[in-house]
Write a protein that holds these residues in place. Structure first.
Motif, mmCIF file in Angstrom:
data_model
loop_
_atom_site.group_PDB
_atom_site.id
_atom_site.type_symbol
_atom_site.label_atom_id
_atom_site.label_comp_id
_atom_site.label_asym_id
_atom_site.label_seq_id
_atom_site.Cartn_x
_atom_site.Cartn_y
_atom_site.Cartn_z
ATOM 1 N N SER A 1 12.615 3.160 0.957
ATOM 2 C CA SER A 1 14.080 3.272 0.947
ATOM 3 C C SER A 1 14.727 2.417 2.028
ATOM 4 C CB SER A 1 14.507 4.741 1.120
ATOM 5 O OG SER A 1 13.976 5.547 0.090
ATOM 6 N N GLY A 2 14.104 1.262 2.295
ATOM 7 C CA GLY A 2 14.693 0.298 3.224
ATOM 8 C C GLY A 2 14.360 0.522 4.684
ATOM 9 N N ILE B 1 7.318 0.434 4.077
ATOM 10 C CA ILE B 1 8.764 0.392 3.846
ATOM 11 C C ILE B 1 9.079 1.325 2.687
ATOM 12 C CG2 ILE B 1 10.772 -1.030 3.332
ATOM 13 C CD1 ILE B 1 9.142 -3.460 4.263
ATOM 14 N N GLU C 1 20.284 7.532 8.157
ATOM 15 C CA GLU C 1 19.196 6.588 8.422
ATOM 16 C C GLU C 1 17.993 7.299 9.048
ATOM 17 O OE1 GLU C 1 21.582 2.388 9.149
ATOM 18 O OE2 GLU C 1 21.465 3.845 10.792
ATOM 19 N N ARG D 1 15.948 8.977 6.428
ATOM 20 C CA ARG D 1 15.100 8.023 5.710
ATOM 21 C C ARG D 1 13.903 7.605 6.561
ATOM 22 N NH1 ARG D 1 19.418 4.051 2.498
ATOM 23 N NH2 ARG D 1 20.170 5.656 1.046
ATOM 24 N N SER E 1 9.868 7.817 5.803
ATOM 25 C CA SER E 1 8.956 6.687 5.970
ATOM 26 C C SER E 1 7.846 7.015 6.963
ATOM 27 C CB SER E 1 9.727 5.454 6.439
ATOM 28 O OG SER E 1 10.664 5.038 5.474
ATOM 29 N N CYS F 1 6.073 3.048 -2.172
ATOM 30 C CA CYS F 1 6.493 2.282 -1.001
ATOM 31 C C CYS F 1 5.654 1.015 -0.953
ATOM 32 C CB CYS F 1 6.321 3.104 0.287
ATOM 33 S SG CYS F 1 4.622 3.559 0.677
ATOM 34 N N ARG G 1 15.214 -0.722 10.083
ATOM 35 C CA ARG G 1 15.318 -1.536 8.870
ATOM 36 C C ARG G 1 14.385 -2.743 8.957
ATOM 37 N NH1 ARG G 1 19.434 -0.493 5.338
ATOM 38 N NH2 ARG G 1 21.057 0.954 6.044
ATOM 39 N N LYS G 2 14.106 -3.188 10.182
ATOM 40 C CA LYS G 2 13.198 -4.306 10.412
ATOM 41 C C LYS G 2 11.953 -3.796 11.115
ATOM 42 C CE LYS G 2 16.911 -7.737 10.921
ATOM 43 N NZ LYS G 2 17.511 -8.728 11.850
#
Length: 269
Positions: free
Chosen positions: A103-104, A101, A12, A15, A19, A56, A175-176
């Motif tokens: 890849s989540g 955002i 994570e 990723r 981002s 994105c 993620r949020k």
């Protein structure tokens, strides 16, 4: 009630690094477009093009109904300004906030850019606000209390005579767009969580030249200073590691005193 702060796994974190890198690159390109005669809508449209090129999407567009790709706020506007027909004028300061955002996972960062020459006191506002961000980041280490990080902003900025916006704060991000914990720019009362490796925080000082109070315009989004004096905003997404903090949205600084042509910052009291 105990706050549950998400701890990111190594995958994570990778990723989030991606981002953060993309969000930073987009923000830097938008900042370079701050020129007299450009509209805030043109900058927002350019952001949409850059997001498309990077595969994105905006973390802001549609969030609770927000209508822009980015937040673009001018002069007395603090945050959450909406790109539109307003033309950028010499002497304006623009706050540009980019969240994407990929890849989540979300990368979130902001900067304040001067359009041409600005008054000395406004230069000081920008320099102090940017430095207060780095003062907070320096406290983003494992074992420190969140309160130490939050308190670093006000403890640095207030001796210069500037004030801290209290109604809007930084936040956890991952993620949020908004995760636990809240990250105010002043030392909160009571106990606060201990920082741990794997936490990712959006640290974002919002500092006013005048009073700390703010108002929201009729569009339901744009936040302005109550006395209409200028406000500055800088933000990074930061990872708590086992050692020094890692700025996931790293970029060159824009508001160092030597860059603004002002003396070194020394608080008057």
């Amino acid at each position: 009630m105990r706050v549950r702060i998400p701890i990111k796994s190594p995958k994570e974190i990778d990723r989030m690094r991606e981002s953060g890198r993309i969000a930073s690159e987009i923000l830097q390109k938008l900042a370079a477009e701050v020129k007299p005669g450009t509209t805030t809508k043109q900058i927002d449209d350019y952001a949409a093009d850059l997001m498309d090129q990077n595969d994105c999407r905006s973390a802001f567009l549609g969030y609770r109904g927000f209508p822009g790709q980015t937040c673009i706020s001018i002069n007395e506007e603090v945050v959450h300004g909406i790109g539109g027909p307003r033309v950028i004028q010499p002497g304006d300061i623009l706050k540009i906030d980019v969240g994407i955002i990929k890849s989540g996972f979300i990368g979130d960062n902001a900067t304040t850019v001067a359009c041409g020459e600005i008054p000395l006191e406004t230069k000081r506002l920008l320099a102090v606000t940017e430095q207060s961000l780095y003062e907070a980041i320096s406290k983003a280490k494992p074992g420190r209390k969140l309160a130490d990080l939050c308190g670093a902003v006000a403890e640095y900025a207030e001796p210069f005579g500037f004030t801290i916006v209290r109604e809007f704060v930084g936040h956890g991000v991952g993620r949020k767009l908004h995760e636990e914990p809240n990250v105010p720019n002043y030392r909160p009362r009571g106990k606060t969580p201990t920082l741990m490796p794997g936490m990712t925080l959006a640290i974002e000082p919002m500092i006013n030249a005048g009073v700390p109070e703010v108002r929201i315009l009729d569009d339901g989004w744009t936040v302005i200073t109550a006395d209409r004096k200028p406000s500055a905003h800088f933000e990074h997404t930061v990872l708590i590691t086992h050692g020094e903090p890692e700025i996931l949205t790293n970029r060159p600084r824009l508001a160092l005193p030597e860059q603004l042509g002002i003396p070194e910052l020394v608080a008057p009291f």
